[in-house]
Design a protein around this motif. Structure first.
Motif, PDB file in Angstrom:
ATOM      1  N   THR A  18      10.376  10.835  -7.568  1.00  0.00           N
ATOM      2  CA  THR A  18      11.745  11.311  -7.352  1.00  0.00           C
ATOM      3  C   THR A  18      12.607  10.233  -6.715  1.00  0.00           C
ATOM      4  OG1 THR A  18      11.004  13.590  -7.117  1.00  0.00           O
ATOM      5  CG2 THR A  18      13.152  13.053  -6.165  1.00  0.00           C
ATOM      6  N   HIS A  19      12.059   9.548  -5.711  1.00  0.00           N
ATOM      7  CA  HIS A  19      12.839   8.565  -4.962  1.00  0.00           C
ATOM      8  C   HIS A  19      12.613   7.122  -5.435  1.00  0.00           C
ATOM      9  CE1 HIS A  19      14.283  11.663  -2.323  1.00  0.00           C
ATOM     10  NE2 HIS A  19      13.050  12.092  -2.165  1.00  0.00           N
ATOM     11  N   LYS A  20      11.759   6.961  -6.459  1.00  0.00           N
ATOM     12  CA  LYS A  20      11.534   5.674  -7.127  1.00  0.00           C
ATOM     13  C   LYS A  20      11.074   4.561  -6.182  1.00  0.00           C
ATOM     14  CE  LYS A  20      14.668   6.934 -10.758  1.00  0.00           C
ATOM     15  NZ  LYS A  20      15.933   6.801 -11.368  1.00  0.00           N
ATOM     16  N   TYR A  21       9.949   4.810  -5.519  1.00  0.00           N
ATOM     17  CA  TYR A  21       9.306   3.773  -4.714  1.00  0.00           C
ATOM     18  C   TYR A  21       7.803   3.996  -4.706  1.00  0.00           C
ATOM     19  CZ  TYR A  21       8.885   7.007  -0.704  1.00  0.00           C
ATOM     20  OH  TYR A  21       8.570   8.051   0.122  1.00  0.00           O
ATOM     21  N   SER A  22       7.065   2.979  -4.334  1.00  0.00           N
ATOM     22  CA  SER A  22       5.610   3.052  -4.258  1.00  0.00           C
ATOM     23  C   SER A  22       5.184   3.385  -2.838  1.00  0.00           C
ATOM     24  CB  SER A  22       4.987   1.705  -4.658  1.00  0.00           C
ATOM     25  OG  SER A  22       5.297   1.391  -5.990  1.00  0.00           O
ATOM     26  N   ALA A  23       4.086   4.111  -2.715  1.00  0.00           N
ATOM     27  CA  ALA A  23       3.547   4.408  -1.392  1.00  0.00           C
ATOM     28  C   ALA A  23       3.163   3.114  -0.691  1.00  0.00           C
ATOM     29  CB  ALA A  23       2.347   5.334  -1.507  1.00  0.00           C
ATOM     30  N   ALA A  24       2.634   2.181  -1.469  1.00  0.00           N
ATOM     31  CA  ALA A  24       2.260   0.865  -0.936  1.00  0.00           C
ATOM     32  C   ALA A  24       2.186  -0.114  -2.100  1.00  0.00           C
ATOM     33  CB  ALA A  24       0.916   0.931  -0.218  1.00  0.00           C
ATOM     34  N   LEU A  25       2.292  -1.382  -1.762  1.00  0.00           N
ATOM     35  CA  LEU A  25       2.095  -2.443  -2.738  1.00  0.00           C
ATOM     36  C   LEU A  25       1.041  -3.399  -2.204  1.00  0.00           C
ATOM     37  CD1 LEU A  25       5.692  -3.393  -3.931  1.00  0.00           C
ATOM     38  CD2 LEU A  25       3.890  -2.305  -5.270  1.00  0.00           C
ATOM     39  N   ARG A  26       0.060  -3.682  -3.069  1.00  0.00           N
ATOM     40  CA  ARG A  26      -0.965  -4.670  -2.740  1.00  0.00           C
ATOM     41  C   ARG A  26      -0.512  -6.007  -3.307  1.00  0.00           C
ATOM     42  NH1 ARG A  26      -7.435  -4.347  -3.599  1.00  0.00           N
ATOM     43  NH2 ARG A  26      -7.853  -6.461  -2.904  1.00  0.00           N
ATOM     44  N   SER A  27      -0.557  -7.030  -2.481  1.00  0.00           N
ATOM     45  CA  SER A  27      -0.245  -8.387  -2.907  1.00  0.00           C
ATOM     46  C   SER A  27      -1.308  -9.295  -2.306  1.00  0.00           C
ATOM     47  CB  SER A  27       1.153  -8.802  -2.445  1.00  0.00           C
ATOM     48  OG  SER A  27       1.466 -10.096  -2.890  1.00  0.00           O
ATOM     49  N   GLY A  28      -2.189  -9.786  -3.153  1.00  0.00           N
ATOM     50  CA  GLY A  28      -3.317 -10.562  -2.651  1.00  0.00           C
ATOM     51  C   GLY A  28      -4.184  -9.692  -1.762  1.00  0.00           C
ATOM     52  N   ASP A  29      -4.445 -10.163  -0.545  1.00  0.00           N
ATOM     53  CA  ASP A  29      -5.275  -9.379   0.376  1.00  0.00           C
ATOM     54  C   ASP A  29      -4.443  -8.619   1.407  1.00  0.00           C
ATOM     55  OD1 ASP A  29      -4.481 -11.515   1.936  1.00  0.00           O
ATOM     56  OD2 ASP A  29      -6.464 -11.857   2.818  1.00  0.00           O
ATOM     57  N   LEU A  30      -3.155  -8.454   1.116  1.00  0.00           N
ATOM     58  CA  LEU A  30      -2.278  -7.698   2.019  1.00  0.00           C
ATOM     59  C   LEU A  30      -1.799  -6.416   1.366  1.00  0.00           C
ATOM     60  CD1 LEU A  30      -0.063 -10.543   3.537  1.00  0.00           C
ATOM     61  CD2 LEU A  30      -2.026  -9.384   4.595  1.00  0.00           C
TER      62      LEU A  30
END
Length: 132
Positions: A18-30
């Motif tokens: 609905t709000h067009k965002y991710s709960a989290a984003l993984r980038s490498g080991d972060l």
């Protein structure tokens, strides 16, 4: 180049869609976790402040778990508070229960005047363990 990967906990996908965002984003080991609030299953705020903080932390842990992380993997915390002076005692009570041993993550608390009906929000950066 490391490609970012979205992470979502079980359930609650409609909120993110609905709000067009991710709960989290993984980038490498972060892992960069979006702000988590004390929303009940229907998306409404938990009215009791202490319980709202607990629920926000439960929601945070669900996102961390979906990425193979836990509270011990958190390195950076930012919290947002609508009435920090009056909420501090209840916040510290819950914080001390959840983050009960060193090393503690670094923590920045910010007073705000609006959180879409909520009184507390927490966002974190975590390091993803090698086995995740």
């Amino acid at each position: 180049m490391t490609k970012r990967q979205p992470v979502f906990p079980e359930g609650r996908h409609a909120l993110y869609d609905t709000h067009k965002y991710s709960a989290a984003l993984r980038s490498g080991d972060l892992l960069f976790v979006s702000g988590q609030v004390g929303s009940r299953a229907d998306g409404t705020p938990e009215p009791d402040y202490e319980n709202q903080v607990r629920l926000a932390l439960d929601n945070l842990q669900a996102v961390l778990k979906a990425a193979g992380c836990g509270l011990d993997d958190i390195v950076d915390v930012t919290t947002f508070h609508t009435d920090p002076e009056n909420q501090f005692e209840n916040l510290m009570k819950v914080k001390d229960e959840v983050f009960d041993k060193a090393p503690y993550p670094n923590w920045t608390a910010v007073g705000v005047n609006w959180l879409a009906g909520f009184d507390f929000e927490i966002k974190v950066i975590a390091r993803i363990p090698d086995n995740a």
